[in-house]
Design a protein around this motif. Structure first.
Motif, PDB file in Angstrom:
ATOM      1  N   SER A  46       0.844  -1.196   0.000  1.00 55.51           N
ATOM      2  CA  SER A  46       0.000   0.000   0.000  1.00 55.51           C
ATOM      3  C   SER A  46       0.882   1.249   0.000  1.00 55.51           C
ATOM      4  O   SER A  46       2.075   1.196   0.332  1.00 55.51           O
ATOM      5  CB  SER A  46      -0.904   0.010   1.240  1.00 55.51           C
ATOM      6  OG  SER A  46      -0.111   0.226   2.404  1.00 55.51           O
ATOM      7  N   GLU A  47       0.270   2.367  -0.319  1.00 58.03           N
ATOM      8  CA  GLU A  47       0.998   3.640  -0.293  1.00 58.03           C
ATOM      9  C   GLU A  47       1.461   3.951   1.130  1.00 58.03           C
ATOM     10  O   GLU A  47       2.541   4.481   1.329  1.00 58.03           O
ATOM     11  CB  GLU A  47       0.137   4.769  -0.862  1.00 58.03           C
ATOM     12  CG  GLU A  47      -0.223   4.588  -2.334  1.00 58.03           C
ATOM     13  CD  GLU A  47       0.991   4.440  -3.234  1.00 58.03           C
ATOM     14  OE1 GLU A  47       1.979   5.191  -3.069  1.00 58.03           O
ATOM     15  OE2 GLU A  47       0.961   3.574  -4.136  1.00 58.03           O
ATOM     16  N   GLU A  48       0.669   3.591   2.108  1.00 55.74           N
ATOM     17  CA  GLU A  48       1.072   3.794   3.508  1.00 55.74           C
ATOM     18  C   GLU A  48       2.288   2.933   3.834  1.00 55.74           C
ATOM     19  O   GLU A  48       3.232   3.392   4.471  1.00 55.74           O
ATOM     20  CB  GLU A  48      -0.098   3.455   4.445  1.00 55.74           C
ATOM     21  CG  GLU A  48       0.183   3.725   5.919  1.00 55.74           C
ATOM     22  CD  GLU A  48       0.904   2.596   6.651  1.00 55.74           C
ATOM     23  OE1 GLU A  48       1.720   2.898   7.535  1.00 55.74           O
ATOM     24  OE2 GLU A  48       0.686   1.415   6.320  1.00 55.74           O
ATOM     25  N   THR A  81       4.460   7.767  -5.569  1.00 51.03           N
ATOM     26  CA  THR A  81       3.640   6.581  -5.328  1.00 51.03           C
ATOM     27  C   THR A  81       4.504   5.353  -5.571  1.00 51.03           C
ATOM     28  O   THR A  81       5.577   5.457  -6.182  1.00 51.03           O
ATOM     29  CB  THR A  81       2.432   6.530  -6.283  1.00 51.03           C
ATOM     30  OG1 THR A  81       2.924   6.389  -7.625  1.00 51.03           O
ATOM     31  CG2 THR A  81       1.556   7.772  -6.165  1.00 51.03           C
ATOM     32  N   ASP A 110       4.633  -7.245   6.162  1.00 55.31           N
ATOM     33  CA  ASP A 110       3.559  -8.207   5.891  1.00 55.31           C
ATOM     34  C   ASP A 110       3.994  -9.667   5.922  1.00 55.31           C
ATOM     35  O   ASP A 110       3.284 -10.539   5.425  1.00 55.31           O
ATOM     36  CB  ASP A 110       2.873  -7.884   4.565  1.00 55.31           C
ATOM     37  CG  ASP A 110       3.754  -8.078   3.349  1.00 55.31           C
ATOM     38  OD1 ASP A 110       4.912  -8.523   3.489  1.00 55.31           O
ATOM     39  OD2 ASP A 110       3.288  -7.783   2.239  1.00 55.31           O
TER      40      ASP A 110
END
Length: 153
Positions: free
Chosen positions: A29-31, A87, A151
């Motif tokens: 994700s971008e986060e 991004t 992750d």
């Protein structure tokens, strides 16, 4: 590949490391690409951004536009700061474009060709390949650890 001539072997190993870098940001994700997991500015996104600069500083500048000078034209923190407009997709696209320009820049040289370097005197194109393999692999290892923290992959 294990019995390839030297140049194709160096080019392939560098591309293997480059692909590893891209694989480590894929799907985040971008986060997550901005998430700091260590005290320094190091993030998944910042390492990809830094490696884009590494390609530029070593291949493009030394073999082209600024021969003998691979120094940054920006503050060092810039390449370790993921900007709001950055991004995951843009960082990967810029990195891949830098890698393609590096291949083009190196294509006109033999491995034995030497170019001036402001701090080292001169470096061979062979040295550039080995250095980029080392630097890219080292940061790919950092990316492995960060991705595992993010992750578990």
């Amino acid at each position: 590949m294990s019995a390839a001539a030297e140049r194709p072997m160096l080019e392939t190993w560098l591309d293997v490391q480059r692909d590893s870098v891209v694989a480590k940001i894929d799907g985040l994700s971008e986060e997550a690409i901005r998430r700091r997991l260590v005290p320094s500015l190091t993030t998944v996104g910042s390492l990809v951004k830094h490696l884009r600069w590494v390609e530029t500083g070593w291949f493009h500048q030394l073999l082209g536009e600024r021969s003998d000078d691979s120094r940054r034209t920006h503050p060092r923190d810039w390449e370790f700061t993921v900007q709001p407009e950055d991004t995951g997709a843009s960082l990967v696209a810029e990195y891949r474009a830098a890698c393609a320009r590096s291949r083009e820049a190196a294509a006109g040289y033999s491995l034995d060709d030497v170019v001036p370097h402001r701090a080292l005197g001169e470096v061979s194109v062979r040295w550039l390949y080995v250095h980029l393999i080392e630097e890219t692999a080292r940061h790919a290892g950092h990316l492995d650890i960060l991705r595992e923290q993010l992750d578990a992959s």
